[in-house]
Design an enzyme around this catalytic site. Sequence first.
Site, PDB file in Angstrom:
ATOM      1  N   GLY A 260       0.833  -1.190   0.000  1.00 49.52           N
ATOM      2  CA  GLY A 260       0.000   0.000   0.000  1.00 49.52           C
ATOM      3  C   GLY A 260       0.867   1.239   0.000  1.00 49.52           C
ATOM      4  O   GLY A 260       1.965   1.249  -0.547  1.00 49.52           O
ATOM      5  N   CYS A 261       0.404   2.260   0.642  1.00 50.67           N
ATOM      6  CA  CYS A 261       1.125   3.520   0.710  1.00 50.67           C
ATOM      7  C   CYS A 261       2.467   3.335   1.415  1.00 50.67           C
ATOM      8  O   CYS A 261       2.537   2.756   2.490  1.00 50.67           O
ATOM      9  CB  CYS A 261       0.268   4.534   1.469  1.00 50.67           C
TER      10      CYS A 261
END
Length: 176
Positions: free
Chosen positions: A9-10
Site C-alpha cells: 500500500g502507501c
Amino acid sequence: MEKAILGGGCFWCLDTIFRRLKGVESVVSGYTGGHATDPDYRSVCEGLTGHAEVVEIMYDPSQIRYADLLEIFFAIHDPTTLNRQGYDTGTQYRSSIFTTDAAQEAEARHYVAQLEAKKIFDAPIVTQISPAGSFYPAEEEHQDYFERHGSAPYCRIVIAPKVRKFLEIFQNKLKS
C-alpha cells in the site's frame, strides 16, 4: 548489510514501521516494478508507470532476519486485496515483495505458503513476488513522512492505527 524491498500500500505506512526495528539501518520510500524511467509521485499515483510504492530496507541480518521482516510485513497490511489497501486503490498499492536473490524468493514463497496452510487470512494471499528491478527513491517529502506530518488527517486515520498495532505486537523488535 542486506536489502529487502516490500510494497504494502502507501509507502508512508511501511516507512515509519520498518524504521523502528532493531537491525534496520535505513528505509527509503520509492518506486519499483514498473516500466517508466525516473518515475515521480504524480505519475505513479496516476497509474501511468506500472510502479508500486515500496520501501527499500537495508538491514543487518545478524540483528534481524528476512523472515522477521516478512512477519511484520504481513502483520501490518492486508495481503488479500488485489491492488488495494483500504481507500488506496490502484496497482501502485499492490501487495508485493521484490526479491534480491533466489534465497529471498524461496523464503518469501515458503512464508506465504505457511500463511496459506495455516489459513491466517480469510481470503487467498495475492501478494506479488518477483525479482527486484530498478529502484527509484521517492521525492524527499515522502521520506520519513509520518514523523514529519503525524498530525495530518491521513497520518492520524490510516498510519497511526497501523503503528499502534505494530508497537503492541512487536515490542521486542524495537530499537532502544
